[in-house]
Design a protein around this motif. Structure first.
Motif, PDB file in Angstrom:
ATOM      1  N   HIS A   1       0.875  -1.182   0.000  1.00 36.43           N
ATOM      2  CA  HIS A   1       0.000   0.000   0.000  1.00 36.43           C
ATOM      3  C   HIS A   1       0.903   1.219   0.000  1.00 36.43           C
ATOM      4  O   HIS A   1       2.082   1.127   0.351  1.00 36.43           O
TER       5      HIS A   1
ATOM      6  N   HIS B   1       1.881   3.768   1.675  1.00 36.18           N
ATOM      7  CA  HIS B   1       2.455   4.519   2.796  1.00 36.18           C
ATOM      8  C   HIS B   1       3.977   4.480   2.720  1.00 36.18           C
ATOM      9  O   HIS B   1       4.565   3.472   2.319  1.00 36.18           O
TER      10      HIS B   1
ATOM     11  N   ASP C   1       6.378   4.137   4.799  1.00 31.46           N
ATOM     12  CA  ASP C   1       7.184   3.133   5.505  1.00 31.46           C
ATOM     13  C   ASP C   1       7.162   1.771   4.795  1.00 31.46           C
ATOM     14  O   ASP C   1       7.761   0.802   5.268  1.00 31.46           O
ATOM     15  N   HIS C   2       6.463   1.713   3.653  1.00 26.31           N
ATOM     16  CA  HIS C   2       6.420   0.485   2.834  1.00 26.31           C
ATOM     17  C   HIS C   2       6.986   0.721   1.439  1.00 26.31           C
ATOM     18  O   HIS C   2       7.640  -0.163   0.892  1.00 26.31           O
TER      19      HIS C   2
ATOM     20  N   ASN D   1      -4.417   1.399   4.492  1.00 24.39           N
ATOM     21  CA  ASN D   1      -3.969   0.191   5.211  1.00 24.39           C
ATOM     22  C   ASN D   1      -4.934  -0.963   4.958  1.00 24.39           C
ATOM     23  O   ASN D   1      -4.525  -2.104   4.714  1.00 24.39           O
TER      24      ASN D   1
ATOM     25  N   ASP E   1      -0.324  -3.675   6.122  1.00 22.95           N
ATOM     26  CA  ASP E   1      -0.837  -2.942   7.291  1.00 22.95           C
ATOM     27  C   ASP E   1      -2.343  -3.191   7.448  1.00 22.95           C
ATOM     28  O   ASP E   1      -3.115  -2.262   7.757  1.00 22.95           O
TER      29      ASP E   1
ATOM     30  N   ASP F   1       1.903   5.521  11.590  1.00 26.64           N
ATOM     31  CA  ASP F   1       3.210   4.997  11.212  1.00 26.64           C
ATOM     32  C   ASP F   1       3.508   5.215   9.746  1.00 26.64           C
ATOM     33  O   ASP F   1       4.420   4.655   9.206  1.00 26.64           O
TER      34      ASP F   1
ATOM     35  N   ARG G   1      -2.979   7.585   6.973  1.00 29.69           N
ATOM     36  CA  ARG G   1      -2.246   6.916   8.049  1.00 29.69           C
ATOM     37  C   ARG G   1      -2.021   5.464   7.749  1.00 29.69           C
ATOM     38  O   ARG G   1      -2.818   4.841   7.112  1.00 29.69           O
TER      39      ARG G   1
HETATM   40 ZN    ZN Z   1       0.294   1.872   6.352  1.00 28.53          ZN
END
Ligand code: ZN
Ligand code: ZN
Length: 338
Positions: free
Chosen positions: A108, A110, A112-113, A191, A211, A326, A338
């Protein structure tokens, strides 16, 4: 004569004393050495032999990055951590002598991925990218799309039911997302529509949940998706909003792996999630404590090795609850970001 004997005796006593002191010194040094290297002296588990499949949880701090390497050297990378983790992921690939990836999955959008994705796509040749299909407003997401366009030229949108045959008998199946996408969930829609895949090899299986949110788990359960797995990649870094009891009762994981940062401020993993994993009888590994984690499986048996050791007390202790945001996104915070 007597004086000479006394001298010899006193010399003998002096030498004996030196020997004792020296001996004690040696023992102290040995004890110190063993203590320093106590982790490395732990006997290694019996090596897994035959056609070995490896799954690596790469320690990228707060974020996710997983590498699958099959016996025939087919390679799949699932997520690449934050932008600053791109170099770490690439170094890990080089260490494994991997210069091309058959498939890269962006669970997804975000940061952090997918933050490190651009760096990876530039450094190694990638044949196909599987994306959740969800668009995001961030620069990180746009950069990833540009890198895919420039270096790969191909983007596949994930749909439940797709299968990727890696080696003969090693299959990666997409369990989610499916249309219509989940909307207005209690946490983040991005997520909730994470790409969820399962990997099967003989009697070994692993579930990768990105997530996923509570609603994602409920939908997978309602869809009757094949969830039972040897290893569970715990959703959302061990957030309290997923990995619920009813989901765990279906997955029945023997091993659970949590990717989270040693200094994360989001309260990941939460005590509630760790308690739920304990209740289901899973053995937990955490990248914040164990560093890189590697699972080796040959279809009949498997073993887990870690870069560092951790005490059970530390493993089962959650972090203090934080904001639980996160995403690491650079955009102003918004509900769906988020
Ligand atoms: Zn996420
Ligand atoms: Zn995340």
């Amino acid at each position: 004569m007597r004086a000479g004997q006394r001298r010899r005796q006193s010399q003998g006593g002096w030498r004996g004393g030196l020997l004792i002191v020296g001996g004690l010194g040696l023992v102290a040094t040995a004890v110190w050495f063993l203590w320093q290297f106590r982790d490395r002296l732990t006997p290694a588990p019996t090596p897994i032999t035959g056609k070995v499949l490896y799954v690596h949880a790469i320690d990228v701090g707060q974020g996710d990055s997983y590498l699958i390497v099959t016996p025939e050297r087919k390679t799949v990378l699932i997520d690449a951590g934050l932008a600053e983790s791109g170099a770490r992921v690439t170094a890990f690939l080089r260490q494994q002598k991997i210069s091309s990836l058959d498939l890269v999955i962006a669970t997804h959008p975000h940061a952090d991925h997918i933050g490190g994705m651009g760096y990876v796509l530039e450094a190694v040749s990638v044949k196909n990218v599987l994306d959740s299909g969800q668009e995001h407003t961030t620069l990180t997401y746009r950069r990833m799309l540009e890198a895919v366009k420039k270096h790969v030229g191909r983007l596949t949108i994930a749909k439940a039911g797709q299968q990727f045959n890696l080696d003969n008998g090693i299959v990666l199946s997409v369990l989610g997302p499916r249309q219509p996408w989940l909307q207005n969930v209690s946490g983040s829609d991005l997520n909730a529509n994470s790409v969820v895949v399962r990997l099967d090899y003989g009697n070994f299986s692993m579930l990768f949940t990105g997530d996923a949110e509570d609603e994602t788990e409920d939908r997978l359960l309602a869809d009757g998706a094949p969830l039972q797995a040897t290893v569970l990649k715990v959703a959302h870094h061990g957030s309290r909003h997923s990995t619920k009891d009813r989901f765990l009762r279906e997955v029945k994981p023997t091993i659970a792996i949590i990717s989270c940062g040693a200094t994360n401020r989001y309260g990941h993993p939460t005590q509630a999630t760790l308690d739920r994993l304990k209740r289901v009888g899973a053995t937990v590994y955490r990248t914040d404590l164990h560093g890189d984690i590697t699972i080796a499986a040959n279809g009949t048996e498997y073993a887990v090795t870690t870069a560092r050791q951790a005490t059970p007390a530390d493993i089962w202790r959650g972090r203090q609850p934080g904001t639980d945001n996160d995403s690491g996104d650079e955009m102003p915070r918004q509900r769906t970001g988020r």
